[in-house]
Design a protein around this motif. Structure first.
Motif, PDB file in Angstrom:
ATOM      1  N   PHE A   1       0.844  -1.200   0.000  1.00 35.59           N
ATOM      2  CA  PHE A   1       0.000   0.000   0.000  1.00 35.59           C
ATOM      3  C   PHE A   1       0.875   1.244   0.000  1.00 35.59           C
ATOM      4  O   PHE A   1       1.897   1.289   0.699  1.00 35.59           O
ATOM      5  N   LEU A   2       0.489   2.230  -0.801  1.00 34.63           N
ATOM      6  CA  LEU A   2       1.198   3.506  -0.899  1.00 34.63           C
ATOM      7  C   LEU A   2       0.328   4.575  -0.256  1.00 34.63           C
ATOM      8  O   LEU A   2      -0.863   4.680  -0.555  1.00 34.63           O
ATOM      9  N   HIS A   3       0.929   5.375   0.643  1.00 29.35           N
ATOM     10  CA  HIS A   3       0.204   6.425   1.373  1.00 29.35           C
ATOM     11  C   HIS A   3       0.707   7.782   0.897  1.00 29.35           C
ATOM     12  O   HIS A   3       1.858   8.143   1.139  1.00 29.35           O
ATOM     13  N   ASP A   4      -0.151   8.531   0.229  1.00 28.07           N
ATOM     14  CA  ASP A   4       0.199   9.858  -0.298  1.00 28.07           C
ATOM     15  C   ASP A   4      -0.574  10.905   0.498  1.00 28.07           C
ATOM     16  O   ASP A   4      -1.803  10.968   0.429  1.00 28.07           O
ATOM     17  N   THR A   5       0.153  11.723   1.266  1.00 26.93           N
ATOM     18  CA  THR A   5      -0.477  12.685   2.170  1.00 26.93           C
ATOM     19  C   THR A   5      -0.058  14.099   1.816  1.00 26.93           C
ATOM     20  O   THR A   5       1.133  14.428   1.857  1.00 26.93           O
ATOM     21  N   LEU A   6      -1.051  14.931   1.460  1.00 28.77           N
ATOM     22  CA  LEU A   6      -0.782  16.331   1.140  1.00 28.77           C
ATOM     23  C   LEU A   6      -1.104  17.268   2.297  1.00 28.77           C
ATOM     24  O   LEU A   6      -0.688  18.418   2.307  1.00 28.77           O
ATOM     25  N   SER A   7      -1.873  16.795   3.265  1.00 23.56           N
ATOM     26  CA  SER A   7      -2.355  17.655   4.347  1.00 23.56           C
ATOM     27  C   SER A   7      -1.530  17.472   5.617  1.00 23.56           C
ATOM     28  O   SER A   7      -0.678  16.590   5.708  1.00 23.56           O
TER      29      SER A   7
ATOM     30  N   ASN B   1       2.994  17.159   8.473  1.00 29.54           N
ATOM     31  CA  ASN B   1       4.063  16.306   7.975  1.00 29.54           C
ATOM     32  C   ASN B   1       3.643  15.641   6.659  1.00 29.54           C
ATOM     33  O   ASN B   1       3.552  14.417   6.581  1.00 29.54           O
ATOM     34  N   PRO B   2       3.406  16.449   5.604  1.00 30.53           N
ATOM     35  CA  PRO B   2       2.958  15.855   4.337  1.00 30.53           C
ATOM     36  C   PRO B   2       4.056  15.023   3.685  1.00 30.53           C
ATOM     37  O   PRO B   2       5.243  15.295   3.875  1.00 30.53           O
ATOM     38  N   THR B   3       3.645  14.014   2.921  1.00 26.93           N
ATOM     39  CA  THR B   3       4.621  13.205   2.180  1.00 26.93           C
ATOM     40  C   THR B   3       4.690  13.638   0.724  1.00 26.93           C
ATOM     41  O   THR B   3       5.499  13.127  -0.044  1.00 26.93           O
TER      42      THR B   3
ATOM     43  N   ASP C   1       7.561  11.667  -1.210  1.00 23.74           N
ATOM     44  CA  ASP C   1       8.348  10.663  -0.491  1.00 23.74           C
ATOM     45  C   ASP C   1       7.338   9.890   0.347  1.00 23.74           C
ATOM     46  O   ASP C   1       7.161  10.138   1.532  1.00 23.74           O
ATOM     47  N   ASP C   2       6.640   8.965  -0.305  1.00 21.73           N
ATOM     48  CA  ASP C   2       5.511   8.257   0.299  1.00 21.73           C
ATOM     49  C   ASP C   2       5.948   6.926   0.895  1.00 21.73           C
ATOM     50  O   ASP C   2       6.694   6.172   0.256  1.00 21.73           O
ATOM     51  N   PRO C   3       5.446   6.601   2.091  1.00 25.58           N
ATOM     52  CA  PRO C   3       5.750   5.286   2.653  1.00 25.58           C
ATOM     53  C   PRO C   3       4.978   4.176   1.950  1.00 25.58           C
ATOM     54  O   PRO C   3       3.846   4.380   1.488  1.00 25.58           O
ATOM     55  N   LEU C   4       5.615   3.007   1.851  1.00 22.09           N
ATOM     56  CA  LEU C   4       4.975   1.797   1.359  1.00 22.09           C
ATOM     57  C   LEU C   4       4.811   0.874   2.561  1.00 22.09           C
ATOM     58  O   LEU C   4       5.762   0.653   3.312  1.00 22.09           O
ATOM     59  N   THR C   5       3.611   0.341   2.752  1.00 23.90           N
ATOM     60  CA  THR C   5       3.342  -0.493   3.924  1.00 23.90           C
ATOM     61  C   THR C   5       2.755  -1.839   3.521  1.00 23.90           C
ATOM     62  O   THR C   5       2.219  -1.995   2.429  1.00 23.90           O
TER      63      THR C   5
ATOM     64  N   GLY D   1      -4.496  10.208  -0.060  1.00 28.95           N
ATOM     65  CA  GLY D   1      -4.978   8.950  -0.605  1.00 28.95           C
ATOM     66  C   GLY D   1      -4.144   7.762  -0.166  1.00 28.95           C
ATOM     67  O   GLY D   1      -2.979   7.899   0.208  1.00 28.95           O
ATOM     68  N   ILE D   2      -4.789   6.603  -0.185  1.00 27.39           N
ATOM     69  CA  ILE D   2      -4.100   5.330   0.056  1.00 27.39           C
ATOM     70  C   ILE D   2      -4.398   4.441  -1.135  1.00 27.39           C
ATOM     71  O   ILE D   2      -5.566   4.242  -1.499  1.00 27.39           O
TER      72      ILE D   2
END
Length: 199
Positions: A55-61, A64-66, A94-98, A188-189
């Protein structure tokens, strides 16, 4: 008089020698070619097929946005103020993969790169350019490279065009499914099912 003649002959010899060097260099440059030939390369007879699921977590808000916007053309006219991604906007991520969909699940790597909104119409489409590196498990230190059109739809196919480490010379495809998307923040995830063919 004889000494003067000898001096001129010596200078003529030196000048002649330099002219020969210049001509030889020039002629070798002229003969240089763009195409130098082809040869047969030993390619492994076995190609591995690997399947990955993460899973890829893309956070703009938040604080600590990624993913952050780094460019937006001044000429872009935004008619819809609710559009969180205006045409021409460029983001670096720079999105984490989980392992799981929960942001607190085990981190197995990170996706780093950039994406830009590349469509002007209602079919919102990004151009995605990213390197997904795995930082744990069997593929620790290896990565896959994804360069592809990325339509903002619930399910999409994306292209794997290369890789590093155990995924060197990789080719393949990804089925990406949005399991969470916040239309207000853009967070988004994505669930990624990846099929890779590699050496």
């Amino acid at each position: 008089m004889q000494q003067t003649t000898h001096k001129y002959q010596t200078m003529e010899t030196v000048i002649f020698a330099w002219l020969l060097v210049i001509l030889a260099t020039t002629s070798s440059l002229v003969k240089a070619k763009y195409y130098l030939g082809s040869h047969i390369v030993d390619v492994p007879t076995t190609i591995k097929e690997t399947h990955l699921h993460f899973f890829l977590h893309d956070t703009l808000s938040g604080d600590n946005p990624t993913s952050v916007i780094v460019a937006q053309p001044n000429s872009t006219v935004i008619k819809d103020n609710n559009n969180i991604v205006p045409f021409g906007a460029v983001f670096v991520f720079d999105d984490p993969l989980t392992e799981g969909p929960d942001p607190k699940s085990k981190v197995i790597g990170n996706a780093r790169g950039l994406y830009a909104l590349a469509s002007r119409g209602s079919d919102l489409t990004l151009m995605f350019n990213g390197d997904l590196e795995f930082t744990s498990g069997e593929f620790n230190g290896s990565s896959i490279v994804v360069v592809c059109r990325d339509p903002l739809v619930l399910v999409k196919e994306m292209a794997v065009v290369g890789g590093r480490g155990k995924f060197r010379m990789a080719q393949g495809f990804i089925w990406a499914k949005a399991i969470y998307f916040n239309v207000t923040t853009g967070d988004g995830i994505l669930e990624w099912n990846v099929t890779i063919f590699h050496q």
